[in-house]
Design a protein around this motif. Structure first.
Motif, PDB file in Angstrom:
ATOM      1  N   GLY A 201       0.807  -1.207   0.000  1.00  0.00           N
ATOM      2  CA  GLY A 201       0.000   0.000   0.000  1.00  0.00           C
ATOM      3  C   GLY A 201       0.843   1.262   0.000  1.00  0.00           C
ATOM      4  N   GLY A 202       0.200   2.375  -0.281  1.00  0.00           N
ATOM      5  CA  GLY A 202       0.897   3.650  -0.347  1.00  0.00           C
ATOM      6  C   GLY A 202       0.730   4.472   0.911  1.00  0.00           C
ATOM      7  N   PRO A 203       1.276   5.689   0.917  1.00  0.00           N
ATOM      8  CA  PRO A 203       1.150   6.581   2.071  1.00  0.00           C
ATOM      9  C   PRO A 203      -0.301   6.984   2.297  1.00  0.00           C
ATOM     10  CG  PRO A 203       2.889   7.315   0.570  1.00  0.00           C
ATOM     11  CD  PRO A 203       2.106   6.267  -0.158  1.00  0.00           C
ATOM     12  N   LEU A 204      -0.542   7.611   3.431  1.00  0.00           N
ATOM     13  CA  LEU A 204      -1.878   8.143   3.702  1.00  0.00           C
ATOM     14  C   LEU A 204      -2.229   9.197   2.659  1.00  0.00           C
ATOM     15  CD1 LEU A 204      -1.652   8.549   7.589  1.00  0.00           C
ATOM     16  CD2 LEU A 204      -2.800   6.721   6.311  1.00  0.00           C
ATOM     17  N   ARG A 205      -3.520   9.284   2.333  1.00  0.00           N
ATOM     18  CA  ARG A 205      -3.954  10.216   1.300  1.00  0.00           C
ATOM     19  C   ARG A 205      -4.165  11.632   1.846  1.00  0.00           C
ATOM     20  NH1 ARG A 205      -8.586   6.759  -1.998  1.00  0.00           N
ATOM     21  NH2 ARG A 205      -7.326   4.888  -2.377  1.00  0.00           N
ATOM     22  N   THR A 206      -4.641  11.717   3.053  1.00  0.00           N
ATOM     23  CA  THR A 206      -4.969  13.018   3.630  1.00  0.00           C
ATOM     24  C   THR A 206      -3.740  13.641   4.273  1.00  0.00           C
ATOM     25  OG1 THR A 206      -7.195  12.218   4.119  1.00  0.00           O
ATOM     26  CG2 THR A 206      -6.474  14.230   5.245  1.00  0.00           C
TER      27      THR A 206
END
Length: 380
Positions: A308-313
């Motif tokens: 998964g990637g980093p947080l979006r917010t």
């Protein structure tokens, strides 16, 4: 929400998941320099008298004379344990800073490599205990940096020192008795029973009473060995711990709101930052360490290990008006000018503050050590 070091305690102890965020295991240097001087046995007559009294009453708890003799051979009072126990600084960190450490690029990279090396074991544990393999791996990563920081403080010396000190004497005497029973059972030798200054042990930092309750011999060699280079028993013990505390098979820990990955109770630990939908398994992770930040750190690191990637917010600017990108640029520019910040992770800790003070002094400004947009502008 601002988080203090004391929130990041494992099983109620001062052993912290992140080396940068609390009482992490003390590990000998690669060059063999040994433990710090204050974590080596120091003469203390009062401690010796306490140990003599303890050894007289220990047989009533089922500890044999031979176990006591072997366990206390070469041990002693460790003043550094008392100092660390009494000075667990209320050092404030935001959730953003915590996650910058918990799911740093380095930790994610090491986690993916560690998972790949141990994929068969982790998948087998997931099948047997029902606990997400990535969660097991993430706890390993937060507790000991995937086995790199297991701690080298003798557990008998540490727990007996803290029991003698008395601030949490009953608790640590219970840990000492449990540690002696582990030795008596033959799971480990006294020389190899090492851990943090507070007595937490092995790849996933079990205190002795939790080891007694949850550790398993998954390799089938007759010993529940959480200390060896092979992490199998430690990882299995963590899976058993989570399972027995109510982990639900097939249920996520939670997810950032808006990702569509989970439903559950909504929390927002840092005002203006990401919100998370968390499930009952989030609460199970908190049984390992009773902190929302820790549980989010485990869950997010597990997601990153899984690809998964980093947080979006994004998180809002900090109290100094700086975003994480601003703080990273500040650290990079200070380092480029010869003021070492110890890395460029966007977390302003003691080393970055020292670098700021040194730079401020060099340009004739008051040495506050405080970052600011104006300071960043002076660095170009």
């Amino acid at each position: 929400m601002t988080l203090s070091r004391r929130n990041f305690t494992l099983f109620g102890l001062g052993t912290v998941a992140l080396a940068a965020c609390g009482a992490a295991p003390v590990t000998r240097s690669a060059g063999g320099g040994g433990l710090p001087a204050d974590l080596r046995p120091t003469p203390n007559a009062a401690y010796d008298a306490w140990v003599a009294g303890f050894r007289a009453r220990a047989p009533r708890q089922g500890i044999s004379d031979s176990t006591l003799a072997a366990a206390f051979r070469g041990t002693g009072y460790l003043p550094g344990c008392v100092k660390r126990d009494r000075n667990q600084t209320e050092f404030k960190r935001s959730l953003e800073d915590y996650l910058s450490i918990a799911a740093s690029d380095e930790r994610v990279s090491k986690g993916r490599a560690a998972f790949a090396r141990n994929a068969n074991t982790l998948r087998t544990l997931e099948g047997q205990y029902g606990v997400d393999a990535n969660i097991i791996c993430a706890i390993w990563g937060l507790e000991s940096f995937f086995g790199e920081r297991r701690g080298d403080v003798p557990v008998i010396s540490a727990t007996s020192t803290l029991a003698f000190d008395g601030r949490r004497g009953a608790f640590f005497e219970k840990q000492l008795v449990a540690a002696l029973k582990i030795l008596q059972n033959g799971d480990i030798t006294p020389a190899r029973m090492t851990g943090s200054w507070a007595g937490a042990m092995g790849h996933t930092q079990f205190i002795p009473t939790s080891y007694q309750a949850f550790a398993v011999d998954f390799t089938g060699d007759g010993r529940r060995d959480i200390w060896s280079e092979d992490p199998t028993d430690a990882l299995a013990s963590t899976a058993a711990y989570l399972q027995r505390n109510g982990w639900q098979r097939g249920v996520r820990w939670g997810a950032e709101v808006g990702s569509g990955a989970a439903q559950g109770r909504i929390i927002q630990p840092q005002a203006g930052g990401p919100r998370f939908a968390v499930t009952r398994n989030f609460n199970v992770i908190k049984r390992y360490n009773n902190s929302d930040a820790y549980a989010i750190g485990v869950g997010h690191l597990a997601d990153r290990i899984a690809g998964g990637g980093p947080l979006r917010t994004p998180f809002p600017p900090d109290e100094n008006g700086l975003t994480k990108d601003d703080r990273v640029r500040l650290q990079q520019r200070l380092t480029a000018r010869g003021f070492d910040t110890g890395g460029s992770d966007g977390v302003i800790g003691p080393k970055s503050e020292a670098a700021i003070r040194a730079y401020q002094t060099s340009i004739g400004q008051p040495a506050t050590g405080r970052p600011s947009p104006a300071l960043l502008r002076t660095l170009g």
